[in-house]
Design a protein around this motif. Structure first.
Motif, PDB file in Angstrom:
ATOM      1  N   PHE A 147       0.853  -1.181   0.000  1.00  0.00           N
ATOM      2  CA  PHE A 147       0.000   0.000   0.000  1.00  0.00           C
ATOM      3  C   PHE A 147       0.894   1.238   0.000  1.00  0.00           C
ATOM      4  CE2 PHE A 147      -2.752  -3.177   1.988  1.00  0.00           C
ATOM      5  CZ  PHE A 147      -3.984  -2.910   1.422  1.00  0.00           C
ATOM      6  N   HIS A 148       0.534   2.234  -0.816  1.00  0.00           N
ATOM      7  CA  HIS A 148       1.283   3.487  -0.809  1.00  0.00           C
ATOM      8  C   HIS A 148       0.399   4.590  -1.356  1.00  0.00           C
ATOM      9  CE1 HIS A 148       4.712   6.094  -0.551  1.00  0.00           C
ATOM     10  NE2 HIS A 148       4.607   6.424  -1.819  1.00  0.00           N
ATOM     11  N   ASP A 149       0.581   5.802  -0.824  1.00  0.00           N
ATOM     12  CA  ASP A 149      -0.218   6.928  -1.308  1.00  0.00           C
ATOM     13  C   ASP A 149       0.494   7.566  -2.488  1.00  0.00           C
ATOM     14  OD1 ASP A 149       1.795   7.711   0.380  1.00  0.00           O
ATOM     15  OD2 ASP A 149       0.750   9.457   1.139  1.00  0.00           O
ATOM     16  N   GLY A 150       0.316   6.949  -3.627  1.00  0.00           N
ATOM     17  CA  GLY A 150       0.957   7.379  -4.863  1.00  0.00           C
ATOM     18  C   GLY A 150       1.546   6.180  -5.578  1.00  0.00           C
ATOM     19  N   ARG A 151       1.934   6.397  -6.823  1.00  0.00           N
ATOM     20  CA  ARG A 151       2.577   5.354  -7.605  1.00  0.00           C
ATOM     21  C   ARG A 151       4.015   5.205  -7.168  1.00  0.00           C
ATOM     22  NH1 ARG A 151       0.338   4.832 -12.688  1.00  0.00           N
ATOM     23  NH2 ARG A 151       1.932   3.232 -13.003  1.00  0.00           N
ATOM     24  N   ILE A 152       4.546   3.982  -7.275  1.00  0.00           N
ATOM     25  CA  ILE A 152       5.949   3.750  -6.958  1.00  0.00           C
ATOM     26  C   ILE A 152       6.695   3.378  -8.230  1.00  0.00           C
ATOM     27  CG2 ILE A 152       5.347   3.041  -4.625  1.00  0.00           C
ATOM     28  CD1 ILE A 152       5.957   0.176  -5.401  1.00  0.00           C
ATOM     29  N   GLU A 153       8.021   3.460  -8.172  1.00  0.00           N
ATOM     30  CA  GLU A 153       8.827   3.352  -9.382  1.00  0.00           C
ATOM     31  C   GLU A 153       9.249   1.925  -9.705  1.00  0.00           C
ATOM     32  OE1 GLU A 153      12.120   5.992  -9.012  1.00  0.00           O
ATOM     33  OE2 GLU A 153      10.884   7.804  -9.008  1.00  0.00           O
ATOM     34  N   ASP A 154       9.039   0.977  -8.793  1.00  0.00           N
ATOM     35  CA  ASP A 154       9.416  -0.404  -9.072  1.00  0.00           C
ATOM     36  C   ASP A 154       8.610  -0.966 -10.242  1.00  0.00           C
ATOM     37  OD1 ASP A 154      11.294  -0.477  -7.125  1.00  0.00           O
ATOM     38  OD2 ASP A 154      10.155  -1.687  -5.710  1.00  0.00           O
ATOM     39  N   ASP A 155       9.028  -2.143 -10.719  1.00  0.00           N
ATOM     40  CA  ASP A 155       8.305  -2.831 -11.781  1.00  0.00           C
ATOM     41  C   ASP A 155       7.088  -3.504 -11.147  1.00  0.00           C
ATOM     42  OD1 ASP A 155       7.568  -3.979 -14.142  1.00  0.00           O
ATOM     43  OD2 ASP A 155       9.074  -5.578 -14.084  1.00  0.00           O
ATOM     44  N   VAL A 156       5.989  -2.765 -11.107  1.00  0.00           N
ATOM     45  CA  VAL A 156       4.810  -3.234 -10.378  1.00  0.00           C
ATOM     46  C   VAL A 156       3.542  -3.016 -11.196  1.00  0.00           C
ATOM     47  CG1 VAL A 156       5.799  -2.835  -8.090  1.00  0.00           C
ATOM     48  CG2 VAL A 156       4.524  -0.991  -9.219  1.00  0.00           C
ATOM     49  N   ASP A 157       2.533  -3.791 -10.867  1.00  0.00           N
ATOM     50  CA  ASP A 157       1.161  -3.499 -11.280  1.00  0.00           C
ATOM     51  C   ASP A 157       0.460  -2.863 -10.084  1.00  0.00           C
ATOM     52  OD1 ASP A 157       1.414  -4.559 -13.860  1.00  0.00           O
ATOM     53  OD2 ASP A 157       1.056  -6.587 -13.121  1.00  0.00           O
ATOM     54  N   HIS A 158      -0.692  -2.254 -10.335  1.00  0.00           N
ATOM     55  CA  HIS A 158      -1.335  -1.536  -9.247  1.00  0.00           C
ATOM     56  C   HIS A 158      -2.825  -1.402  -9.495  1.00  0.00           C
ATOM     57  CE1 HIS A 158      -0.798   1.602 -12.303  1.00  0.00           C
ATOM     58  NE2 HIS A 158      -1.898   2.144 -11.767  1.00  0.00           N
ATOM     59  N   VAL A 159      -3.531  -1.067  -8.421  1.00  0.00           N
ATOM     60  CA  VAL A 159      -4.923  -0.666  -8.517  1.00  0.00           C
ATOM     61  C   VAL A 159      -5.095   0.559  -7.628  1.00  0.00           C
ATOM     62  CG1 VAL A 159      -5.667  -2.216  -6.645  1.00  0.00           C
ATOM     63  CG2 VAL A 159      -7.333  -1.392  -8.308  1.00  0.00           C
ATOM     64  N   LYS A 160      -5.825   1.550  -8.113  1.00  0.00           N
ATOM     65  CA  LYS A 160      -6.100   2.727  -7.306  1.00  0.00           C
ATOM     66  C   LYS A 160      -7.269   2.424  -6.378  1.00  0.00           C
ATOM     67  CE  LYS A 160      -7.169   7.667  -7.637  1.00  0.00           C
ATOM     68  NZ  LYS A 160      -7.387   8.803  -8.554  1.00  0.00           N
TER      69      LYS A 160
END
Length: 297
Positions: free
Chosen positions: A145-158
């Motif tokens: 969990f993080h408040d914002g996008r991170i720079e690692d090679d990741v997928d995400h959901v808002k």
């Protein structure tokens, strides 16, 4: 030995336990000829006999080579059963999951994830850790969990947009939204110079407000107590106020800010990886929990 199969060892163990090829075949659900073929294949791979066969109904006798193979074979069979059970648990959603988080999530969204995972999969092993917000890394984590996008090679959901709200003494501001510039040089109680507090102060300054910080504390309840006492107002994230008694406290007024400093909250996981059923379920629960908090739309 590379030609030795677990089914050969399982058949050998059944013969040793039952005493005859016929009873072993009945136990395993094989034909007797299939049992004989498996033993023959095992003996070819080993280069020697594992049973002496007296013929007729008399029990077979295990050879010295067979004793050695059976002792190690039973250990391999036990391990293979443990492996199969672990894979079944994994597919069912049990196993271990490592989740990185930060304080606002830990207070509201994460408890819902943990509670439902434990309810649905009582044997699961959930490991939580707080991640430094200045440089969040997915590393060996399954979810972050993080408040914002991170720079690692990741997928995400808002998950949600979290606005910051002004908390002031009752009557200090007219009802309704408050322009950010009205907070310029106003007395304010705030958190210490954390990553998120520095971000907030930059946001306020960008809209013309540089409050006078008269007290800084990490205690959320202390901040609200000081606002009630009248020393100043506070700007706090919506999640920090959600579910608290601040909204029903007639000594406090809670106002939207215009324009509103807002954090975007995301859930991340390693890109391109095969997620475990437990991680997939945790993502679904987190999305549902965020929706429940914010409501439709």
């Amino acid at each position: 030995m590379v030609d030795v199969e677990l089914r050969h060892l399982r058949t050998m163990a059944a013969i040793a336990d039952e005493g005859t090829f016929g009873r072993a075949a009945a136990l395993l659900g094989y034909t007797q000829s299939s049992v004989s073929q498996q033993v023959a294949a095992l003996e070819r791979a080993l280069g020697g006999a594992v049973f002496d066969r007296p013929g007729g109904p008399r029990p077979v006798r295990i050879t010295p080579l067979g004793e050695v193979v059976l002792a190690h074979g039973r250990d391999l069979l036990t391990r293979s059963e443990a492996l199969a059970e672990a894979v079944d648990r994994f597919r069912a959603g049990s196993g271990r999951i490592d989740i990185g988080t930060f304080r606002s999530v830990s207070n509201l969204i994460l408890p819902a994830v943990v509670r439902r995972l434990l309810d649905e999969h009582p044997g699961c092993d959930i490991r939580l850790s707080e991640v430094e917000p200045e440089d969040p890394r997915i590393g060996d984590l399954d979810l972050l969990f993080h408040d914002g996008r991170i720079e690692d090679d990741v997928d995400h959901v808002k998950l949600l947009d979290e606005p910051y709200l002004l908390v002031a003494g009752a009557g200090a501001f007219p009802d309704g939204p408050v322009r950010v510039e009205l907070l310029d040089d106003a007395p304010m109680v705030a958190w210490p110079h954390t990553y998120h507090q520095r971000w907030l102060e930059r946001e306020l300054a960008g809209h013309g407000a540089r409050p006078r910080f008269v007290f800084r504390t990490a205690g959320h309840d202390t901040i609200l107590s000081m606002v009630r006492a009248g020393i100043g107002s506070a700007v706090l994230p919506w999640l920090a106020l959600h579910g608290s008694d601040a909204a029903s406290d007639d000594r406090l007024g809670i106002h939207p800010l215009c324009p509103s400093p807002t954090r975007e909250m995301y859930l991340h996981w390693p890109a391109g990886s095969t997620r475990s059923p437990l991680a997939t379920r945790a993502i679904d629960i987190a999305v549902e929990a965020a929706h429940d908090l914010t409501g439709p739309g």
